[in-house]
Design a protein around this motif. Structure first.
Motif, PDB file in Angstrom:
ATOM      1  N   LEU A 168      24.589  20.799  14.668  1.00 18.25           N
ATOM      2  CA  LEU A 168      23.215  20.867  15.134  1.00 18.25           C
ATOM      3  C   LEU A 168      23.072  21.880  16.273  1.00 18.25           C
ATOM      4  O   LEU A 168      22.084  22.635  16.333  1.00 18.25           O
ATOM      5  N   ALA A 169      24.041  21.894  17.173  1.00 16.23           N
ATOM      6  CA  ALA A 169      24.008  22.869  18.262  1.00 16.23           C
ATOM      7  C   ALA A 169      24.101  24.290  17.718  1.00 16.23           C
ATOM      8  O   ALA A 169      23.420  25.198  18.202  1.00 16.23           O
ATOM      9  N   SER A 170      24.955  24.478  16.681  1.00 12.71           N
ATOM     10  CA  SER A 170      25.069  25.804  16.077  1.00 12.71           C
ATOM     11  C   SER A 170      23.750  26.233  15.437  1.00 12.71           C
ATOM     12  O   SER A 170      23.286  27.363  15.616  1.00 12.71           O
ATOM     13  N   LEU A 171      23.130  25.316  14.693  1.00 13.40           N
ATOM     14  CA  LEU A 171      21.858  25.640  14.045  1.00 13.40           C
ATOM     15  C   LEU A 171      20.786  25.989  15.078  1.00 13.40           C
ATOM     16  O   LEU A 171      20.034  26.965  14.919  1.00 13.40           O
ATOM     17  N   THR A 172      20.720  25.193  16.130  1.00 13.72           N
ATOM     18  CA  THR A 172      19.726  25.458  17.172  1.00 13.72           C
ATOM     19  C   THR A 172      19.945  26.824  17.813  1.00 13.72           C
ATOM     20  O   THR A 172      18.994  27.596  18.024  1.00 13.72           O
ATOM     21  N   GLY A 173      21.213  27.131  18.109  1.00 13.04           N
ATOM     22  CA  GLY A 173      21.525  28.410  18.740  1.00 13.04           C
ATOM     23  C   GLY A 173      21.177  29.591  17.850  1.00 13.04           C
ATOM     24  O   GLY A 173      20.604  30.589  18.322  1.00 13.04           O
ATOM     25  N   PHE A 174      21.498  29.486  16.572  1.00  7.51           N
ATOM     26  CA  PHE A 174      21.205  30.600  15.660  1.00  7.51           C
ATOM     27  C   PHE A 174      19.697  30.762  15.448  1.00  7.51           C
ATOM     28  O   PHE A 174      19.191  31.890  15.364  1.00  7.51           O
ATOM     29  N   VAL A 175      18.960  29.646  15.359  1.00 13.48           N
ATOM     30  CA  VAL A 175      17.514  29.737  15.193  1.00 13.48           C
ATOM     31  C   VAL A 175      16.884  30.421  16.410  1.00 13.48           C
ATOM     32  O   VAL A 175      16.016  31.292  16.281  1.00 13.48           O
ATOM     33  N   GLU A 176      17.335  30.025  17.598  1.00 14.49           N
ATOM     34  CA  GLU A 176      16.803  30.648  18.812  1.00 14.49           C
ATOM     35  C   GLU A 176      17.136  32.134  18.855  1.00 14.49           C
ATOM     36  O   GLU A 176      16.306  32.960  19.292  1.00 14.49           O
ATOM     37  N   THR A 177      18.330  32.497  18.390  1.00 16.26           N
ATOM     38  CA  THR A 177      18.712  33.912  18.372  1.00 16.26           C
ATOM     39  C   THR A 177      17.859  34.701  17.388  1.00 16.26           C
ATOM     40  O   THR A 177      17.423  35.816  17.665  1.00 16.26           O
ATOM     41  N   LEU A 178      17.636  34.095  16.204  1.00 17.05           N
ATOM     42  CA  LEU A 178      16.816  34.771  15.196  1.00 17.05           C
ATOM     43  C   LEU A 178      15.365  34.899  15.645  1.00 17.05           C
ATOM     44  O   LEU A 178      14.663  35.833  15.259  1.00 17.05           O
ATOM     45  N   GLN A 179      14.901  33.952  16.437  1.00 14.60           N
ATOM     46  CA  GLN A 179      13.533  34.037  16.950  1.00 14.60           C
ATOM     47  C   GLN A 179      13.410  35.023  18.098  1.00 14.60           C
ATOM     48  O   GLN A 179      12.307  35.487  18.399  1.00 14.60           O
ATOM     49  N   GLY A 180      14.565  35.336  18.733  1.00 17.00           N
ATOM     50  CA  GLY A 180      14.532  36.216  19.885  1.00 17.00           C
ATOM     51  C   GLY A 180      15.189  37.555  19.654  1.00 17.00           C
ATOM     52  O   GLY A 180      14.642  38.402  18.924  1.00 17.00           O
ATOM     53  N   PRO A 181      16.402  37.767  20.210  1.00 16.98           N
ATOM     54  CA  PRO A 181      17.034  39.089  20.169  1.00 16.98           C
ATOM     55  C   PRO A 181      17.279  39.625  18.763  1.00 16.98           C
ATOM     56  O   PRO A 181      17.211  40.830  18.534  1.00 16.98           O
ATOM     57  N   ALA A 182      17.595  38.751  17.795  1.00 16.39           N
ATOM     58  CA  ALA A 182      17.939  39.226  16.453  1.00 16.39           C
ATOM     59  C   ALA A 182      16.757  39.171  15.489  1.00 16.39           C
ATOM     60  O   ALA A 182      16.939  39.154  14.278  1.00 16.39           O
ATOM     61  N   ARG A 183      15.535  39.151  16.038  1.00 20.04           N
ATOM     62  CA  ARG A 183      14.350  39.025  15.201  1.00 20.04           C
ATOM     63  C   ARG A 183      14.275  40.130  14.138  1.00 20.04           C
ATOM     64  O   ARG A 183      13.954  39.904  12.981  1.00 20.04           O
ATOM     65  N   ASP A 184      14.614  41.340  14.538  1.00 17.79           N
ATOM     66  CA  ASP A 184      14.491  42.487  13.633  1.00 17.79           C
ATOM     67  C   ASP A 184      15.839  43.028  13.183  1.00 17.79           C
ATOM     68  O   ASP A 184      15.903  44.131  12.616  1.00 17.79           O
ATOM     69  N   ASP A 185      16.919  42.266  13.436  1.00 18.27           N
ATOM     70  CA  ASP A 185      18.264  42.716  13.058  1.00 18.27           C
ATOM     71  C   ASP A 185      18.606  42.114  11.692  1.00 18.27           C
ATOM     72  O   ASP A 185      18.989  40.945  11.586  1.00 18.27           O
ATOM     73  N   THR A 186      18.470  42.916  10.655  1.00 19.32           N
ATOM     74  CA  THR A 186      18.684  42.428   9.285  1.00 19.32           C
ATOM     75  C   THR A 186      20.124  41.979   9.066  1.00 19.32           C
ATOM     76  O   THR A 186      20.391  40.922   8.459  1.00 19.32           O
TER      77      THR A 186
END
Length: 380
Positions: A168-186
């Protein structure tokens, strides 16, 4: 007349002496009614006098404490200092007590004792606290299994929450990353989504195993009545796990009787048993390149009323200190290796509970460097 007058007081005095002697005798040794009542109790029971001398021991106490016998001090059988101190307090105060203690030898055991004073008929209620009780009843209960189950439940909740918290911690961390710094990193998005899918699958497997274990425990007391072909179940398992065996470059060798082997069991649960054992052999014994699965008549019953399934791998084996704990929930010999193989730590616990329901047993033989053999002995 004179003789009659002299004899009457003497007869009355003689009767009083006899009654007093009988009462003292009754206070020294329990009567039949007390013995029958104590024998009816399911726990080990001791009846002692106020001096701490054992006066009666029921059959259950004889089984648990073979050396116990009337006439010996109570301390010969029950050596716990806290119990003997409580016994003295009960004799002094006339109030019942309940105490618990732990014995470390030969194994860790939790025990509880209820100590109650007993007064024979004829003792006035108002004088009982001032008088020593005629007898003291000591009832001993073994709480080891209850404490062990309580500890298992506590460990289960702690381990389950830990196992779920990590993905769950991993999922939360990746979702936050995808919503932030990696938003446009395919590239990062594709990599993170693959990891998130793997973590979600891990949680799904864990929840499935927890639910499966709970269902099995609910029916643990109900023995299956239907008859199934054990050979067919093993062949079904072989077919289901053949793709995994090919991926791991391991050969599954079957040695089964030509005729059906009918046993009392539930097909789906026995498939879980065989799949868990064979899959573990494929994953953790893959270095041996071969897994042998054999079904033979049990050693104790050559007529075929008992059968033994053996799953043997030729891998690295299991160290002796791990063998007693293999069926504990969430116990892993190698945590990293187990997680890499997508294990939940509940497979062998499920196997143990299924076999318990089927009145079967699991034995494990292993030596480091020589592989491991898991043996299931089950009756028809």
């Amino acid at each position: 007349m004179t003789m009659a007058t002299i004899m009457v007081p003497r007869n009355a005095a003689s009767r009083r002496v006899k009654v007093k002697a009988q009462r003292e005798m009754r206070r020294m040794w329990p009567g039949t009614g007390m013995k029958v009542t104590v024998d009816a109790l399911p726990s080990p029971c001791f009846v002692a006098d106020a001096r701490g001398i054992t006066r009666y021991v029921n059959s259950e106490a004889m089984t648990v404490y073979p050396g116990a016998k009337p006439g010996d001090p109570l301390s010969f059988s029950l050596r716990a200092p806290s119990l003997l101190e409580a016994f003295d307090r009960v004799c002094s105060s006339g109030e019942a007590e309940r105490i618990s203690w732990i014995e470390k030898v030969p194994t860790e055991t939790w025990l509880e004792a209820h100590i109650a004073p007993m007064y024979m008929p004829g003792t006035a209620e108002t004088t009982r606290p001032q008088e020593l009780p005629d007898f003291v009843l000591v009832v001993v209960q073994d709480l080891t299994e209850n404490r062990r189950l309580e500890r298992m439940r506590t460990d289960f909740v702690a381990n389950a929450s830990h196992e779920l918290r990590t993905p769950l911690a991993s999922l939360t961390g990746f979702v936050e990353t995808l919503q932030g710094p990696a938003r446009d990193d395919t590239e990062a998005r594709d990599r993170f989504l693959a990891i998130m899918l793997d973590q979600a699958s891990r949680m799904r497997r864990l929840i499935d195993d927890i639910l499966s274990l709970s269902r099995i425990e609910l029916r643990a007391h109900v023995r299956p009545q239907t008859r199934v072909d054990f050979c067919e179940i093993i062949r079904h398992t072989n077919d289901a796990l053949s793709p995994l065996a090919q991926d791991m470059n391991v050969e599954i060798r079957l040695d089964l009787p030509e005729t059906p082997v009918l046993i009392a069991g539930e097909r789906d649960e026995l498939i879980q048993v065989t799949e868990n054992l064979v899959e573990n052999a494929l994953k953790y014994g893959s270095t041996g390149k071969v897994v042998d699965v054999t079904l033979t008549p049990g050693e104790a019953c050559e007529d075929g009323t008992e059968w033994q399934l053996a799953v043997r791998d030729y891998g690295e084996g299991i160290a002796p200190e791990h063998l007693p704990r293999l069926t504990e929930r969430f116990y892993r010999v190698d945590v990293d290796s187990s997680r890499a193989m997508k294990g939940t730590g509940l497979g062998l616990a499920i196997v143990k509970h299924i076999l318990t329901r089927h009145r079967a047993r699991l034995d494990v033989d292993s030596e480091p460097g020589k592989g491991a053999t898991f043996k299931v002995t089950i009756s028809e």
